[in-house]
Structures are given as structure tokens and as C-alpha cells.
Design a protein around this motif. Structure first.
Motif, PDB file in Angstrom:
ATOM      1  N   GLU A 121      38.461  37.131  42.618  1.00  0.00           N
ATOM      2  CA  GLU A 121      39.540  37.910  42.847  1.00  0.00           C
ATOM      3  C   GLU A 121      39.317  39.275  41.833  1.00  0.00           C
ATOM      4  O   GLU A 121      39.600  40.456  42.510  1.00  0.00           O
ATOM      5  CB  GLU A 121      40.883  37.584  42.705  1.00  0.00           C
ATOM      6  CG  GLU A 121      41.257  36.463  43.613  1.00  0.00           C
ATOM      7  CD  GLU A 121      41.247  35.032  43.121  1.00  0.00           C
ATOM      8  OE1 GLU A 121      40.307  34.910  42.458  1.00  0.00           O
ATOM      9  OE2 GLU A 121      42.390  34.159  43.622  1.00  0.00           O
ATOM     10  N   LEU A 122      39.049  39.071  40.636  1.00  0.00           N
ATOM     11  CA  LEU A 122      38.761  40.072  39.748  1.00  0.00           C
ATOM     12  C   LEU A 122      37.716  40.902  40.182  1.00  0.00           C
ATOM     13  O   LEU A 122      38.026  42.272  40.118  1.00  0.00           O
ATOM     14  CB  LEU A 122      38.832  39.635  38.300  1.00  0.00           C
ATOM     15  CG  LEU A 122      40.060  38.894  37.448  1.00  0.00           C
ATOM     16  CD1 LEU A 122      39.828  38.337  36.326  1.00  0.00           C
ATOM     17  CD2 LEU A 122      41.311  39.864  37.572  1.00  0.00           C
TER      18      LEU A 122
ATOM     19  N   MET B  95      49.423  45.958  41.165  1.00  0.00           N
ATOM     20  CA  MET B  95      48.888  47.294  41.233  1.00  0.00           C
ATOM     21  C   MET B  95      48.188  47.415  42.627  1.00  0.00           C
ATOM     22  O   MET B  95      48.010  48.482  43.021  1.00  0.00           O
ATOM     23  CB  MET B  95      47.812  47.650  40.057  1.00  0.00           C
ATOM     24  CG  MET B  95      48.735  47.709  38.558  1.00  0.00           C
ATOM     25  SD  MET B  95      47.624  47.389  37.381  1.00  0.00           S
ATOM     26  CE  MET B  95      48.532  47.829  36.070  1.00  0.00           C
ATOM     27  N   PHE B  96      47.258  46.534  42.686  1.00  0.00           N
ATOM     28  CA  PHE B  96      46.182  46.505  43.830  1.00  0.00           C
ATOM     29  C   PHE B  96      46.283  45.454  44.979  1.00  0.00           C
ATOM     30  O   PHE B  96      45.685  45.900  45.857  1.00  0.00           O
ATOM     31  CB  PHE B  96      44.727  46.330  43.146  1.00  0.00           C
ATOM     32  CG  PHE B  96      44.512  47.136  41.969  1.00  0.00           C
ATOM     33  CD1 PHE B  96      44.354  48.550  42.048  1.00  0.00           C
ATOM     34  CD2 PHE B  96      44.566  46.668  40.555  1.00  0.00           C
ATOM     35  CE1 PHE B  96      43.906  49.353  40.990  1.00  0.00           C
ATOM     36  CE2 PHE B  96      44.298  47.434  39.710  1.00  0.00           C
ATOM     37  CZ  PHE B  96      44.023  49.003  39.737  1.00  0.00           C
TER      38      PHE B  96
ATOM     39  N   ASP C 280      37.669  53.132  40.482  1.00  0.00           N
ATOM     40  CA  ASP C 280      37.932  54.368  39.856  1.00  0.00           C
ATOM     41  C   ASP C 280      39.251  53.860  39.111  1.00  0.00           C
ATOM     42  O   ASP C 280      39.521  54.626  38.042  1.00  0.00           O
ATOM     43  CB  ASP C 280      38.348  55.686  40.695  1.00  0.00           C
ATOM     44  CG  ASP C 280      37.029  56.027  41.425  1.00  0.00           C
ATOM     45  OD1 ASP C 280      36.012  55.839  41.008  1.00  0.00           O
ATOM     46  OD2 ASP C 280      37.205  56.774  42.416  1.00  0.00           O
ATOM     47  N   ASN C 281      39.931  53.071  39.433  1.00  0.00           N
ATOM     48  CA  ASN C 281      41.300  52.530  38.748  1.00  0.00           C
ATOM     49  C   ASN C 281      41.377  51.208  38.110  1.00  0.00           C
ATOM     50  O   ASN C 281      42.214  51.010  37.344  1.00  0.00           O
ATOM     51  CB  ASN C 281      42.367  52.217  39.821  1.00  0.00           C
ATOM     52  CG  ASN C 281      42.287  53.693  40.768  1.00  0.00           C
ATOM     53  OD1 ASN C 281      41.785  53.864  41.639  1.00  0.00           O
ATOM     54  ND2 ASN C 281      43.173  54.602  40.354  1.00  0.00           N
ATOM     55  N   PHE C 282      40.115  50.364  38.262  1.00  0.00           N
ATOM     56  CA  PHE C 282      40.075  49.281  37.392  1.00  0.00           C
ATOM     57  C   PHE C 282      38.760  48.907  36.763  1.00  0.00           C
ATOM     58  O   PHE C 282      37.822  48.930  37.571  1.00  0.00           O
ATOM     59  CB  PHE C 282      40.434  48.007  38.581  1.00  0.00           C
ATOM     60  CG  PHE C 282      40.610  46.668  37.911  1.00  0.00           C
ATOM     61  CD1 PHE C 282      40.947  46.320  36.580  1.00  0.00           C
ATOM     62  CD2 PHE C 282      39.799  45.551  38.532  1.00  0.00           C
ATOM     63  CE1 PHE C 282      41.046  45.291  35.987  1.00  0.00           C
ATOM     64  CE2 PHE C 282      39.737  44.060  37.885  1.00  0.00           C
ATOM     65  CZ  PHE C 282      40.256  43.935  37.082  1.00  0.00           C
ATOM     66  N   ARG C 283      38.897  48.612  35.720  1.00  0.00           N
ATOM     67  CA  ARG C 283      37.528  48.279  34.860  1.00  0.00           C
ATOM     68  C   ARG C 283      37.716  46.842  34.170  1.00  0.00           C
ATOM     69  O   ARG C 283      38.870  46.374  33.894  1.00  0.00           O
ATOM     70  CB  ARG C 283      37.301  49.210  33.677  1.00  0.00           C
ATOM     71  CG  ARG C 283      37.032  50.529  34.089  1.00  0.00           C
ATOM     72  CD  ARG C 283      36.543  51.140  32.522  1.00  0.00           C
ATOM     73  NE  ARG C 283      36.793  52.652  32.958  1.00  0.00           N
ATOM     74  CZ  ARG C 283      36.998  53.577  31.844  1.00  0.00           C
ATOM     75  NH1 ARG C 283      36.729  53.277  30.727  1.00  0.00           N
ATOM     76  NH2 ARG C 283      36.958  54.651  32.160  1.00  0.00           N
ATOM     77  N   LEU C 284      36.579  46.005  34.299  1.00  0.00           N
ATOM     78  CA  LEU C 284      36.709  44.812  34.254  1.00  0.00           C
ATOM     79  C   LEU C 284      35.474  44.457  32.818  1.00  0.00           C
ATOM     80  O   LEU C 284      34.304  44.672  33.333  1.00  0.00           O
ATOM     81  CB  LEU C 284      36.341  43.903  35.326  1.00  0.00           C
ATOM     82  CG  LEU C 284      36.331  42.327  35.176  1.00  0.00           C
ATOM     83  CD1 LEU C 284      37.606  41.709  34.412  1.00  0.00           C
ATOM     84  CD2 LEU C 284      36.144  41.841  36.647  1.00  0.00           C
TER      85      LEU C 284
ATOM     86  N   GLN D  90      35.158  45.830  42.692  1.00  0.00           N
ATOM     87  CA  GLN D  90      34.636  46.519  43.702  1.00  0.00           C
ATOM     88  C   GLN D  90      35.303  47.311  44.517  1.00  0.00           C
ATOM     89  O   GLN D  90      34.822  48.484  44.924  1.00  0.00           O
ATOM     90  CB  GLN D  90      33.874  45.429  44.539  1.00  0.00           C
ATOM     91  CG  GLN D  90      32.875  44.978  43.915  1.00  0.00           C
ATOM     92  CD  GLN D  90      32.021  43.865  45.011  1.00  0.00           C
ATOM     93  OE1 GLN D  90      32.277  43.447  46.037  1.00  0.00           O
ATOM     94  NE2 GLN D  90      31.087  43.083  44.222  1.00  0.00           N
ATOM     95  N   GLU D  91      36.697  47.053  44.706  1.00  0.00           N
ATOM     96  CA  GLU D  91      37.397  47.672  45.870  1.00  0.00           C
ATOM     97  C   GLU D  91      38.095  49.034  45.055  1.00  0.00           C
ATOM     98  O   GLU D  91      38.389  50.155  45.805  1.00  0.00           O
ATOM     99  CB  GLU D  91      38.575  46.848  46.126  1.00  0.00           C
ATOM    100  CG  GLU D  91      38.198  46.036  47.647  1.00  0.00           C
ATOM    101  CD  GLU D  91      39.530  45.242  47.895  1.00  0.00           C
ATOM    102  OE1 GLU D  91      40.674  46.095  48.109  1.00  0.00           O
ATOM    103  OE2 GLU D  91      39.260  44.156  47.966  1.00  0.00           O
TER     104      GLU D  91
END
Ligand code: FAD
Length: 402
Positions: free
Chosen positions: A303-304, A272-273, A313-317, A309-310
Motif C-alpha cells: 500500500e505504501l 491524506m491519500f 509529488d506529495n508522498f516520499r517514502l 507511485q500514485e
């Protein structure tokens, strides 16, 4: 009164609003008809068309009226049969073989899923290229990221598949060891994005023998975590279609992992990223719930967090660190506690027709997740077990635990 055109309700109205159909039991007809524009009654069930933006409001209303929602579906996803029941395979298309393809998000692109290119009788001999400890100081046990060269054969795979490993040596009867499965932790292009490698994330199994109390190490996991660069490894597969990533670039992908259950999700997230694939530019939402014992056990932590951080808007952890964090009741923080904390939001997300939920890791982790989802859905009068069954039928609820 019966209206034959329930699936004729526009899924996308002119305003672009999506319409969903709730099947509701236990509501008096007058209550349903009084307040909805399109209720359809059939042998104890009422079918109500609801625009996406009114879904929660309508659920609350149904719950207030004592109704129970037994299913929800997009109005165009599953045409009804003559007797008014939703056809179990509705929305699925036939392949050449007669097998069913995945609906909606899975069906966009016809990528062949490779299966059993190498069988146990004639495994591929890969070479260990690198091996790296993933548990940091102060953490529990040993987990290694191991990369293999597979450039010499026809082995290839997709994210979410597993490979089999036949460890060297023989068992106590002098027979070759049986294969063990491992989830692939790299994308289809491999960690070096050259289509020449496959990577695994392996925990060395370690436990006390119930009989003797002695420490026992697992055969294959010890073999894999003990490999050195240059060592040969017998590989079979790939196998598995349960955990494939949807092709839909707009999908919502909810991932729930414990320990090495992170492996397939690392593959998804890298695809994805981290990769620049011309045919796949992820624009949806990925939400990873990751349960471990201690902070140093957070595999691929740097990495996660970099990804978060990058791509905020598209990745929540969301971590659940059982031995360090406390849940609301003061107990250990397990993944199910995080699910419960976020249950309302998760419930809203799983109702979207392009949301896929994946669970991977320790056997037993599903129970708590179901509890959390059940608590959220019951607020809206929805029975989770029935709803989950429907999600599974639609290939939107994926589980691989071991
Ligand atoms: P073995 O020598 O086979 O020992 C296992 C046996 O030890 C068990 O069957 C049980 O009899 C016994 N045992 C284990 N724990 C205890 C205990 N606490 N008390 C008493 N007896 C016990 N593993 C990973 O590390 N990473 C992965 O990505 C991964 N992916 C998998 C994907 C799938 C689809 C499946 C099915 C499994 C996956 N596994 C993964 C698990 C892996 O296949 C092996 O089962 C694991 O590595 C242990 O194998 P082993 O040969 O080391 O242990």
C-alpha cells in the motif's frame, strides 16, 4: 538600535515572500548592521529579519561571522514582550477552559479531541472483525493488523490517538491485567470508511528471560495477535493529543517510524491519500522514513509503495532496512543514517512554519535522529537542542516512543 516593531515586519510582503526573524548570538554589531537591513540588538543577541528565500544564504553568512543562531521564527508568530524576549506562549490562543490551543496549522478547524470515552472500570466491549499477518515470509517475528467493530457504543477517535486494551485473564496475583496502550492504525472513519471500526498494528512481544533464558511472550500483545474474528476485546480510551495530524492541507508532514511505529502514520497517509474527505484534501508534502530489520518486515509495504507511485509529488517514502542495507560507513542502515543522508533537506523543511515532524516506534530512536539534525543545523550555526525545544513549544515536533 532597538526597533519596537520587529513583529511589525510584514510576514507576507507584497511579493508574497515570508519573513523570518533570527536571534543570533556572538556576532559583532558592525557585522550584523553592515549587511542586513533590519538588525536589532538586545543584551548579547542580534535579531535579524530574513526573507524565506534568503534563509540558507543568511545562515551561512552568520556561521562565517562566527555567530550562533539561537532561534528562528516567522516574524508574525510570536510577538515579543517588553524586555525583548519571545513570550513562551506567544501565538497560542486561549480556549474556554483556559487550555492553550495549538498554533498555526493545528488551529484551523476546531475538532473536539475525544478523550477517555471509556475508562478501565467500564471498558467498551469491541469485537474482532479481522486479523491479518503483516510480516511476510523470511521476516522476523509476528505483527498483525487487527480490526475491531466499535459500532455499538460511543467510541470514536482521531488519527494519532491510542486506545487501551485490557487483555483477558489475570496476572500472577490473580488480579485482572492492566491496560496496555496501542496506537490507532486506522483513520477516524475506520478501514471500511463507515465510522464503525478501529484497527491496530500489533507486534507480539517476544524475548529471552534474562533470569532463565526461556522464551517469554508479552501478555497483551500475545492476546491481541492471537485473536480470532468474533472474539470480544475490552477497549478503553481513546487517549493522546501529542500525535494529532494538523488540519492544514498544505502542511509538510515528516514521519519517522520504526516497526509498529508505522501505526499512526498509516492513519495519516490513509486520510491524506486514500479517503475522499470533503473537509480535508491534502496538498502538502508527506515524507515517511521507515526503519525495519528485513524487507519482509516492511509493514503495509504494497500500500505504501502504491501511494508513492500514485502521489509522487506529495508522498516520499524512504526505507532503512538495517539487516540488508549498508550505511555510508559500511555499517547497518538505521533510520538515523537515512536522516543524516537527508539532513540538509530535512533541516530546510523543519524551518518552514507549517512543517510537523513525528517520531514513533522504538524507544531510543530519537538519539540518532537528533544527531542527524544536529549535524545539519550546525552547518548553519544553529544549536539543534535549542531549536528543537522551540519546535516542541510550537507543537511541531511530536514524539511517541515505547
Ligand atoms: P508484557 O507482558 O507487559 O511485557 C512487557 C515487559 O516485558 C516489559 O515491561 C519488560 O519488563 C519485559 N521485557 C520486554 N522486553 C524485554 C527484553 N528484551 N528483555 C527483558 N525483559 C523484557 N505496541 C505495538 O505492538 N503496537 C503499537 O501500535 C503500540 N503502540 C503503543 C503506543 C503507546 C503510546 C505506548 C505507550 C505503547 C505502545 N505499544 C505498542 C506497546 C504496548 O503498549 C505494549 O507495551 C506491548 O505490546 C507489550 O505489552 P505485553 O503485554 O505484550 O508485554
Amino acid at each position: 538600535m532597538y526597533s519596537p516593531s520587529i513583529s511589525g515586519v510584514a510576514a507576507n510582503s507584497e511579493s508574497g515572500s515570508r519573513i523570518f526573524v533570527y536571534e543570533v548570538e556572538g556576532m559583532r554589531q558592525s557585522e550584523a548592521t553592515d549587511q542586513t537591513s533590519n538588525p536589532i540588538r538586545r543584551s548579547g543577541s542580534v535579531f535579524i529579519s530574513v526573507p524565506y528565500e534568503r534563509m540558507n544564504q543568511e545562515m551561512r553568512r552568520i556561521a562565517r561571522m562566527g555567530g550562533k543562531i539561537v532561534s528562528i521564527r516567522p516574524s508574525n508568530s510570536a510577538p515579543e514582550t517588553n524586555n525583548g524576549k519571545v513570550a513562551p506562549e506567544a501565538g497560542l490562543q486561549s480556549q474556554k477552559s483556559g487550555e492553550k490551543t495549538k498554533p498555526m496549522t493545528q488551529a484551523k478547524e476546531k475538532v473536539q479531541v475525544p478523550v477517555n470515552l471509556y475508562k478501565p472500570a467500564n471498558p467498551y466491549i469491541g469485537k474482532c472483525i479481522s486479523t491479518e499477518e503483516l510480516v511476510r515470509e523470511g521476516g522476523e517475528g509476528t505483527v498483525r493488523h487487527v480490526k475491531f467493530d466499535i459500532s455499538g457504543g460511543k467510541l470514536h477517535y482521531l488519527e494519532g490517538q491510542s486506545i487501551g486494551i485490557i487483555p483477558d485473564g489475570t496476572d500472577k496475583n490473580g488480579k485482572p491485567h492492566k491496560i496496555r496502550l496501542y496506537s490507532i492504525a486506522s483513520t477516524r472513519h475506520g478501514d471500511d470508511v463507515d465510522d464503525k471500526t478501529v484497527s491496530l498494528c500489533v507486534r507480539r512481544l517476544e524475548y529471552k528471560s534474562p533470569e532463565t533464558g526461556e522464551k517469554v511472550f508479552g501478555v497483551c500483545s500475545t492476546f491481541l495477535t492471537g485473536l480470532e474474528p468474533g472474539d470480544d476485546v475490552k477497549i478503553t480510551g481513546p487517549v493522546g493529543k501529542e500525535m494529532l495530524l494538523p488540519d492544514d492541507e498544505e502542511a509538510t508532514v515528516i514521519m519517522m517510524a520504526t516497526g509498529t511505529g508505522i501505526a499512526p502514520f498509516r492513519a495519516y497517509l490513509w486520510r491524506m491519500f486514500k479517503e475522499n474527505n470533503p473537509d480535508y484534501k491534502f496538498k502538502g508534502l508527506a515524507w515517511l522514513f521507515f526503519g525495519v530489520a528485513y524487507t519482509p518486515n516492511i509493514l503495509y509495504k504494497e500500500e505504501l509503495e502504491q501511494l508513492q507511485q500514485e502521489f509522487p509529488d506529495n508522498f516520499r517514502l524512504t526505507y532503512a532496512i538495517s539487516r540488508e542495507q549498508k550505511n555510508v560507513d559500511g555499517g547497518k542502515m538505521y533510520i538515523q543514517n537515512r536522516i543524516q543522508e537527508n539532513a540538509d533537506q530535512l533541516w530546510e523543511l523543519v524551518q518552514k512554519p507549517n512543517t510537523h515532524t513525528y517520531i514513533c516506534g522504538l524507544k531510543g530512536m530519537e538519539g540518532g535522529i537528533d544527531e542527524g539534525m544536529s549535524a545539519a543545523s550546525s552547518k548553519y550555526g544553529v544549536d539543534w537542542a535549542g531549536y528543537q525545544k522551540q519546535l516542541k513549544k510550537e507543537h511541531r515536533w511530536h514524539v511517541e516512543t515505547y
